[in-house]
Design a protein around this motif. Structure first.
Motif, short mmCIF file in Angstrom:
data_model
loop_
_atom_site.label_atom_id
_atom_site.label_comp_id
_atom_site.label_asym_id
_atom_site.label_seq_id
_atom_site.Cartn_x
_atom_site.Cartn_y
_atom_site.Cartn_z
N ALA A 1 -7.37 4.44 -0.33
CA ALA A 1 -7.51 4.64 1.12
C ALA A 1 -8.73 5.50 1.42
O ALA A 1 -9.47 5.24 2.37
CB ALA A 1 -6.24 5.28 1.69
N GLU A 2 -8.96 6.52 0.59
CA GLU A 2 -10.15 7.38 0.81
C GLU A 2 -11.44 6.58 0.69
O GLU A 2 -12.44 6.91 1.31
CB GLU A 2 -10.16 8.52 -0.20
N GLN A 3 -11.39 5.52 -0.10
CA GLN A 3 -12.59 4.68 -0.25
C GLN A 3 -12.57 3.51 0.71
O GLN A 3 -13.28 2.53 0.53
CB GLN A 3 -12.73 4.23 -1.69
N GLY A 4 -11.70 3.57 1.73
CA GLY A 4 -11.79 2.62 2.84
C GLY A 4 -10.78 1.50 2.84
O GLY A 4 -10.74 0.72 3.79
N ALA A 5 -9.96 1.38 1.77
CA ALA A 5 -9.00 0.26 1.74
C ALA A 5 -7.80 0.55 2.63
O ALA A 5 -7.48 1.71 2.92
CB ALA A 5 -8.52 0.03 0.30
N ARG A 6 -7.13 -0.52 3.09
CA ARG A 6 -5.84 -0.40 3.77
C ARG A 6 -4.78 -0.72 2.72
O ARG A 6 -4.84 -1.77 2.09
CB ARG A 6 -5.76 -1.37 4.95
N VAL A 7 -3.84 0.19 2.54
CA VAL A 7 -2.97 0.14 1.38
C VAL A 7 -1.51 0.01 1.80
O VAL A 7 -1.06 0.70 2.71
CB VAL A 7 -3.13 1.44 0.54
N THR A 8 -0.79 -0.89 1.14
CA THR A 8 0.67 -0.91 1.26
C THR A 8 1.24 -0.42 -0.06
O THR A 8 0.78 -0.83 -1.13
CB THR A 8 1.20 -2.33 1.54
N VAL A 9 2.21 0.47 0.02
CA VAL A 9 2.82 1.05 -1.18
C VAL A 9 4.29 0.63 -1.23
O VAL A 9 5.03 0.82 -0.26
CB VAL A 9 2.72 2.59 -1.14
N LEU A 10 4.69 0.03 -2.35
CA LEU A 10 6.09 -0.31 -2.53
C LEU A 10 6.72 0.69 -3.48
O LEU A 10 6.11 1.09 -4.47
CB LEU A 10 6.24 -1.72 -3.13
#
Ligand SMILES: [Zn+2]
Length: 653
Positions: free
Chosen positions: A427-436
């Motif tokens: 996320a810090e590098q710009g990605a949108r993240v889903t965490v399971l």
């Protein structure tokens, strides 16, 4: 329209005109029916005392880049009023000269660039001037005979200004139209196809006029029918396909946010949607965010995007003066017929801005259709604003975008340890993240809109299928999969292996990872530089005794990664494995397990922590950094690799 003026709050501003200007600007900014995301501008004429004690007549005007909803005193540039009046007397003035001259006339060099409408604000001989792009007024002007309707509604109270380019050209037009006029007979101005101005000597009166004038326009349009309830769904795979085509057109990864709200859904189902949606934007100010028209998707997204791109190139060729360079040809929003609308953008904040503009545009179009038909400005006028350097400057530079901007990641087992560090690093590098994670703390452990948690047990194939699809439907795709969920079983030797311990390790560490990979593959095939990172273990190349259930499952997982690398290479999907060792800030390593393993090797816990060649304690952030590198361009040509992150191990070397 509600009038938000509160006499008590206004009194708290004292008799400081700038404080009052901030107050009533914010009242305007909080109404999305008046302005959206940086639209509109306001000013006040006041005195400015410089460091020598000399007083100057200035125009405090909204600075470029500030949003009325959140503006502060520092967001207003103090510009010498007389300089602006002198500029208004030029016959022509280039944008570059205007910006330079306005900056030179600022009494605070630290203030932002004055609004492009500063000269127009200066010309209006009232202290307070408010300018908005009110939906209702612009909607009325965007109908057949809109000008006649406006004149009928407002009579002589407002000056009606035909559409011209904003900035100096507009200021010049108003100067000509008002030569010798008695301003005191006017309450404001309507700018056809653009917006409305109100003005008065008093902050409250100018604001109240704006609200009253816009309310009259709303009443003339009649009550907008409230949408029926309900949402339409969209297939995650189809959304990922649209996003894939749009990203290719943009030549960079774009996020895609679907809206199936009843309003979007009903709009997308209209028989005339292709005609009404493609006539042009609500107000020219929106074009830098939305492009002139949306992508229309009916069945094949590839065909639809190809048509959009070729139409956009033709539009550019029709209007360019030969010196402009064409912007990217990708759409910024789509009408997905019979489904809803989709917003596209590299950042999630862009998606929010575009979605808001789309909602207001749809309402305006449908309202205008009920009043004779939606008309928009000719495309040449829209093009002029889209390629106006002063507008493009508002978007800022994209050259130093973070590495993973526009990309979507999925991390399993991410509520703690390596998975959590990965989610944060991505996320810090710009990605949108889903965490399971099967641990419900995944729902609360992350802050902000960039990381979404979802409870999911990877053992449950159906739950994994749904969770992966749900993750894709939030931002439109899947580019980076970090297959991390795992457990470290209690350390029994095979001779004493309890059946359920063996099975549990295989179910989570191996079968669970297979579920996640299998369900992700259709989306990864539509991903941008797609990459899978498998979290293995040092125990694969260098097993120890009494960890059989864990070591065997992780060895199977590594073999799964090798098979995936073979199977997915043709689709450009890279699959690589990290083998961390002795990462103690993870959920697996409870104090009890740590003490047990240290005792097993006859070491102190401290020695056990740094028991590697480099004598380094390996943290989950170290592993996350390697995983991010594997997802990035440095590993563009690497697949099927296994990389230790273990501080160096004699048995692995
Ligand atoms: Zn404007």
């Amino acid at each position: 329209m509600k009038n938000f003026w509160d006499e008590e709050e206004a009194t708290a501003c004292g008799d400081d005109p700038l404080a009052l200007r901030v107050y009533s600007s914010r009242l305007i900014g909080r109404a999305s029916d008046l302005v959206l995301h940086g639209g509109g501008n306001t000013s006040v004429k006041a005195e400015f005392t410089d460091i020598f004690g000399v007083r100057h007549e200035v125009l405090y005007v909204k600075g470029s880049g500030w949003d009325l909803a959140t503006i502060e005193a520092a967001g207003f540039s103090p510009v010498v009023l007389d300089a602006l009046m002198q500029l208004s007397r030029f016959d022509v003035l280039s944008d570059a000269d205007m910006v330079r001259a306005q900056r030179a006339a600022m009494l605070d060099p630290g203030a932002p660039n004055p609004s492009v409408e500063a000269i127009l604000h200066a010309l209006i001989p009232f202290r307070f001037v408010d300018h908005t792009h009110a939906d209702a007024v612009v909607t009325l002007t965007n109908t057949p005979g809109g000008e006649a309707r406006i004149r009928e509604l407002y009579g002589d109270r407002l000056l009606v200004v035909p559409y011209v380019m904003p900035g100096f050209v507009l200021a010049k037009k108003v100067a000509q139209m008002t030569e010798g006029i008695d301003w005191t007979t006017l309450q404001g101005m309507v700018l056809m196809n653009h917006g409305i101005f109100s003005f008065a000597e008093d902050a409250r009166e100018s604001y109240t006029r704006m609200i009253d004038l816009v309310t009259e326009a709303e009443q003339a349009l009649g009550v907008v029918p409230s949408p029926t309830t309900g949402q339409s769904g969209a297939s995650a795979l189809e959304l990922a396909t649209i996003r894939y085509e749009v990203s290719r057109a943009a030549n960079r990864p774009m996020l895609a946010a679907f809206s199936g709200s009843s309003q979007s859904h009903c709009f997308s189902k209209r028989d005339d949607v292709v005609s009404i949606a493609t006539r042009g934007p609500l107000t020219p100010d929106h074009v830098i965010r939305t492009k002139r028209v949306p992508l229309m998707v009916n069945d094949d997204p590839a065909v639809a995007v190809a048509k959009f791109v070729s139409d956009y190139k033709d539009y550019f060729d029709r209007h360019t003066d030969g010196k402009l360079s064409r912007l990217d040809c990708a759409p910024r929003w789509a009408v997905w017929q019979n489904r809803g609308t989709v917003a596209f953008g590299a950042k999630s904040s862009d998606l929010g801005v575009i979605s808001d503009i789309v909602d207001h545009t749809i309402t305006a179009i449908e309202t205008a259709e009920g009043h004779g038909g939606w008309c928009a400005l000719p495309e040449g006028d829209i093009f002029a604003v889209e390629y106006w350097e002063l507008e493009q400057a508002k978007l800022g530079k994209v050259s130093n975008a973070p590495a993973f901007q526009g990309r979507c990641a999925l991390v399993t087992g991410g509520a703690s340890g390596i998975g959590r560090s990965c989610a944060i690093a991505l996320a810090e590098q710009g990605a949108r993240v889903t965490v399971l994670d099967k641990d419900p703390s995944v729902l609360t452990v992350f802050d902000g809109p960039d990381i979404q948690g979802r409870v999911c047990d990877v053992k449950d194939a159906q739950a994994v299928r749904e969770s992966v699809a749900e993750s894709v439907s939030i931002f439109g795709g899947l580019d980076i999969l970090v297959n991390n969920a795992g457990i470290f079983s209690a350390s029994d030797e095979v001779a004493d292996m309890p059946e359920e311990e063996w099975q549990r390790s295989l179910d989570i560490n191996l079968t669970g990872a297979m579920h996640v990979a299998r369900e992700s593959i259709p989306y990864l095939k539509l991903g941008w530089d797609p990459s899978v990172i498998i979290v293995g273990s040092k125990n694969v190349p260098a097993p120890g005794p009494a960890a059989g259930a864990y070591s065997v499952a992780k060895a199977g997982l590594t073999q799964l990664a090798r098979v995936l690398a073979l199977e997915l290479a043709a689709d450009g999907i890279r699959v690589n494995t990290v083998h961390p060792n002795a990462v103690f800030d993870t959920a697996i390593w409870t104090d009890e397990v740590l003490e047990g393993r240290a005792a097993h090797y006859g070491m102190s816990v401290e020695d056990y922590r740094k028991n590697n060649l480099l004598r380094q304690e390996v943290t989950s952030a170290d592993v996350a950094a390697v995983i991010c590198a594997m997802a990035g361009s440095a590993f563009r040509c690497t697949t099927g690799a296994q990389l230790p992150v273990d501080g160096g191990n004699e048995r692995v070397l």
